[in-house]
Write an enzyme that holds these catalytic residues in place. Structure first.
Site, mmCIF file in Angstrom:
data_model
loop_
_atom_site.group_PDB
_atom_site.id
_atom_site.type_symbol
_atom_site.label_atom_id
_atom_site.label_comp_id
_atom_site.label_asym_id
_atom_site.label_seq_id
_atom_site.Cartn_x
_atom_site.Cartn_y
_atom_site.Cartn_z
ATOM 1 N N HIS A 1 37.579 33.840 54.102
ATOM 2 C CA HIS A 1 37.421 34.892 53.206
ATOM 3 C C HIS A 1 35.751 35.072 53.056
ATOM 4 O O HIS A 1 35.514 36.174 53.327
ATOM 5 C CB HIS A 1 38.069 34.425 51.908
ATOM 6 C CG HIS A 1 37.824 35.712 50.965
ATOM 7 N ND1 HIS A 1 38.801 36.627 50.571
ATOM 8 C CD2 HIS A 1 36.831 35.824 49.976
ATOM 9 C CE1 HIS A 1 38.453 37.281 49.422
ATOM 10 N NE2 HIS A 1 37.278 37.007 49.139
ATOM 11 N N GLU A 2 35.179 34.013 52.959
ATOM 12 C CA GLU A 2 33.697 34.144 52.658
ATOM 13 C C GLU A 2 33.134 34.630 54.043
ATOM 14 O O GLU A 2 32.209 35.396 54.162
ATOM 15 C CB GLU A 2 33.105 32.841 52.405
ATOM 16 C CG GLU A 2 33.454 32.451 50.832
ATOM 17 C CD GLU A 2 33.252 33.743 50.036
ATOM 18 O OE1 GLU A 2 32.299 34.475 50.085
ATOM 19 O OE2 GLU A 2 34.103 33.749 49.076
ATOM 20 N N HIS B 1 33.412 38.353 54.523
ATOM 21 C CA HIS B 1 32.639 39.200 53.884
ATOM 22 C C HIS B 1 31.163 39.315 54.556
ATOM 23 O O HIS B 1 30.641 40.362 54.698
ATOM 24 C CB HIS B 1 32.474 38.391 52.386
ATOM 25 C CG HIS B 1 33.258 38.585 51.463
ATOM 26 N ND1 HIS B 1 33.664 39.905 50.919
ATOM 27 C CD2 HIS B 1 33.773 37.705 50.364
ATOM 28 C CE1 HIS B 1 34.391 40.240 49.961
ATOM 29 N NE2 HIS B 1 34.535 38.665 49.390
ATOM 30 N N GLU C 1 37.433 42.932 48.935
ATOM 31 C CA GLU C 1 38.390 41.696 48.675
ATOM 32 C C GLU C 1 39.464 41.509 49.875
ATOM 33 O O GLU C 1 39.766 40.722 50.417
ATOM 34 C CB GLU C 1 38.598 41.419 47.233
ATOM 35 C CG GLU C 1 37.669 41.239 46.351
ATOM 36 C CD GLU C 1 36.684 40.237 46.762
ATOM 37 O OE1 GLU C 1 37.061 38.921 47.605
ATOM 38 O OE2 GLU C 1 35.383 40.446 46.458
HETATM 39 ZN ZN LIG Z 1 35.623 37.898 48.387
#
Ligand SMILES: [Zn+2]
Length: 156
Positions: free
Chosen positions: A48-49, A52, A111
């Protein structure tokens, strides 16, 4: 990817959080490791990071934030000669519009994108993306049944 300088830092802190900065600096707090529970959980958060960072969400968010500051100044200037009451109404309307209209949906969109790409990165790295929902459930459980706390990069 030439502009990226990947850095991973683990910080001794009870916060259940992790975040990334533009350019590939990723930070985990030790508090999130209990919730991560296993390698698949850590990879869910890491994916997830990294997503991003790859999608340059931090940079885009910074740009939006700067643009908003600029627009706020323009709005203040533009309403300078209005009656105080009207001016307040315009600025209030504008303020709500800029926060709810731009920042929140933008952030949710990011997100979702980070979740999606994160799962693909997990699969590429030969971890099991099917474990990701279990991590989100654990996050939800630790936050008292609320929506899982977001792994946020610090707002600018
Ligand atoms: Zn996030």
């Amino acid at each position: 990817m030439e502009d990226y300088r990947w850095e991973y830092h683990l910080v001794q802190d009870s916060q259940k959080n992790a975040w990334c900065m533009p350019g590939g600096k990723i930070l985990f707090y030790t508090g999130i490791l209990d919730v991560a529970a296993n390698a698949d959980g850590i990879t869910t958060i890491m994916g997830h990071e990294v997503a991003h960072a790859l999608l340059d969400h931090g940079g885009q968010r910074m740009t939006i934030s700067l643009a908003q500051q600029g627009l706020n100044i323009v709005a203040l200037k533009a309403t300078e000669n209005q009656l105080e009451k009207k001016r307040k109404a315009i600025l209030t309307a504008y303020g709500l519009g800029s926060t709810i209209g731009a920042v929140l949906p933008f952030s949710r969109k990011h997100e979702k994108e980070a979740d999606h790409i994160g799962l693909e990165l997990m699969a590429i790295a030969r971890y099991n993306p099917e474990e990701a929902p279990k991590l989100w459930e654990r996050m939800k459980a630790t936050s008292g049944g609320k929506a899982p706390p977001d792994f946020e990069y610090p707002s600018v």
